[in-house]
Enzyme design. Structure first.
Site, mmCIF file in Angstrom:
data_model
loop_
_atom_site.group_PDB
_atom_site.id
_atom_site.type_symbol
_atom_site.label_atom_id
_atom_site.label_comp_id
_atom_site.label_asym_id
_atom_site.label_seq_id
_atom_site.Cartn_x
_atom_site.Cartn_y
_atom_site.Cartn_z
ATOM 1 N N ARG A 47 0.842 -1.252 -0.410
ATOM 2 C CA ARG A 47 0.164 -0.109 0.042
ATOM 3 C C ARG A 47 0.973 1.472 0.109
ATOM 4 O O ARG A 47 0.537 2.071 -0.719
ATOM 5 C CB ARG A 47 -1.149 0.098 1.209
ATOM 6 C CG ARG A 47 -2.201 -1.124 1.032
ATOM 7 C CD ARG A 47 -2.967 -1.188 2.559
ATOM 8 N NE ARG A 47 -2.146 -1.402 3.567
ATOM 9 C CZ ARG A 47 -2.539 -0.997 4.821
ATOM 10 N NH1 ARG A 47 -3.521 -0.593 4.941
ATOM 11 N NH2 ARG A 47 -1.721 -1.498 5.737
ATOM 12 N N ASN A 56 -6.220 -2.959 2.031
ATOM 13 C CA ASN A 56 -6.118 -4.221 2.438
ATOM 14 C C ASN A 56 -7.782 -4.981 2.640
ATOM 15 O O ASN A 56 -8.286 -4.425 2.886
ATOM 16 C CB ASN A 56 -5.339 -4.777 3.547
ATOM 17 C CG ASN A 56 -3.733 -4.726 3.389
ATOM 18 O OD1 ASN A 56 -3.397 -4.643 2.204
ATOM 19 N ND2 ASN A 56 -3.160 -4.532 4.515
#
Length: 89
Positions: free
Chosen positions: A17, A35
């Protein structure tokens, strides 16, 4: 251009990320990344067609050595949502 992407592989706990946000900033793209509970990562990214395609190619390569992308499901559309930045959710 807007792309909605689901990425599977070794993509959680490896800086995916953070790396995705850095790469989006490089291409002046906006959107978000998060996520998912099934071990995948979901993201939306928008900006220029060339920028989005370059970003998606970088994602496939893995962004850093710890990341291993096995599959990417990509849906694209011309209509953008108007995100002001790229955020980690």
């Amino acid at each position: 251009m807007l792309a909605h992407v689901i990425v599977s592989g070794r993509v959680q706990g490896v800086g995916f990320r953070f790396s995705a946000r850095q790469q989006a900033d490089q291409y002046n793209l906006t959107g978000w990344v998060q996520n998912k509970s099934d071990g995948t990562v979901e993201l939306e990214v928008e900006g220029s067609k060339d920028g989005v395609h370059a970003f998606l190619n970088d994602l496939k390569e893995g962004l850093n050595p710890a990341i291993k992308v096995d599959d990417m499901k990509v849906d694209t559309q011309q209509d953008e949502k108007g995100y002001s930045s790229f955020s980690i959710r």
